[in-house]
Design an enzyme around this catalytic site. Sequence first.
Site, PDB file in Angstrom:
ATOM      1  N   HIS A  23      10.646  10.070  28.299  1.00 15.35           N
ATOM      2  CA  HIS A  23      10.701  11.407  28.887  1.00 15.35           C
ATOM      3  C   HIS A  23      11.197  12.420  27.862  1.00 15.35           C
ATOM      4  O   HIS A  23      12.088  12.134  27.071  1.00 15.35           O
ATOM      5  CB  HIS A  23      11.651  11.424  30.084  1.00 15.35           C
ATOM      6  CG  HIS A  23      11.026  10.929  31.353  1.00 15.35           C
ATOM      7  ND1 HIS A  23       9.809  11.377  31.810  1.00 15.35           N
ATOM      8  CD2 HIS A  23      11.484  10.038  32.288  1.00 15.35           C
ATOM      9  CE1 HIS A  23       9.539  10.789  32.969  1.00 15.35           C
ATOM     10  NE2 HIS A  23      10.525   9.963  33.271  1.00 15.35           N
TER      11      HIS A  23
ATOM     12  N   CYS B  66       5.806  14.108  26.472  1.00 16.20           N
ATOM     13  CA  CYS B  66       5.087  15.283  26.977  1.00 16.20           C
ATOM     14  C   CYS B  66       5.416  16.526  26.170  1.00 16.20           C
ATOM     15  O   CYS B  66       6.504  16.656  25.602  1.00 16.20           O
ATOM     16  CB  CYS B  66       5.443  15.532  28.437  1.00 16.20           C
ATOM     17  SG  CYS B  66       4.893  14.241  29.556  1.00 16.20           S
TER      18      CYS B  66
ATOM     19  N   ARG C 299       0.405  15.859  25.050  1.00 16.93           N
ATOM     20  CA  ARG C 299       1.271  14.828  24.486  1.00 16.93           C
ATOM     21  C   ARG C 299       1.604  15.154  23.034  1.00 16.93           C
ATOM     22  O   ARG C 299       0.748  15.632  22.280  1.00 16.93           O
ATOM     23  CB  ARG C 299       0.604  13.450  24.554  1.00 16.93           C
ATOM     24  CG  ARG C 299       0.314  12.977  25.965  1.00 16.93           C
ATOM     25  CD  ARG C 299       1.569  12.710  26.784  1.00 16.93           C
ATOM     26  NE  ARG C 299       1.222  12.269  28.130  1.00 16.93           N
ATOM     27  CZ  ARG C 299       1.131  13.077  29.172  1.00 16.93           C
ATOM     28  NH1 ARG C 299       1.330  14.382  29.019  1.00 16.93           N
ATOM     29  NH2 ARG C 299       0.813  12.600  30.359  1.00 16.93           N
TER      30      ARG C 299
END
Length: 274
Positions: A178, A252, A261
């Site tokens: 993340h 991300c 990405r």
Amino acid sequence: MRVPVTSRRSLRRRALAARVLWNGAELLVTLGVVLMLLVVHQLWWTNRQAREGAERKVQALEREWEGSRHTGVGGGDPPDAGGGSSAPGSSSGSSGSSGGGGSSRSGQRPGSPASSTTPVQQPRWDQAYAILTIPRLGLRVPVAEGISKPNVLNKGYVGHYPDTAQPGQAGNFAVAGHRNTHGEPFRYINRLREGDRIEVETRTAGYMYVVDRTLPQTAPRDGGVIREVPRSLVHPRYGYSDPGYYLTLTTCTPEYTSKYRLVVWGKLASMRPR
């Protein structure tokens, strides 16, 4: 002189309008408080919980490995899973010269029979089995098998893409993490530069990769970035042409979105037995 007269009907209308305005204001304030609490939960509480859990898992792995060395219990590294072509992580989020392929600390070339451990078992799904360290970012985080949000990424772990190589093995060891919320381990990987070290520790060995190239932005469907020989299918000038020992980080981008990405590649530089 006329004296203004206000009818009862007019008074009732004004009272009704005042109640509607008051109730509307209360509703807006309540919604604002709820939204603020949701933001605090996402940006602060999930980070705190995930980071604490990830730190405890790192400590647990280190204790487990230390105990294994003292007791002589084995349990080596997972086997090489070969190359994969999964997308860079709809559930995750991932510089320069050719810096890999140098000598290891024991004088062996990475990947030669004398410089790699003998794998004995495949990690279970969602199992944390390695530790990834990025000194520049002050990051030390568990690596788990798979990229499941609830069981891996949302715990603050880094997730290993199934069907990509394992640490130190030929091919591409590809992971996702993340960038925002839930520990956000990869929030600052955009700050990595050519030559920065990335270390991966397992029960039996430690591997040092060196950052080599960065792809600032690509589509989530760009599975080429985690193939055995990584090369972007969307931006073909980014990537490699020859087999090697690669590390791929994906996450991300831009921050607080999952539209694209960000990809960072490294090459294996050395290994050491534990």
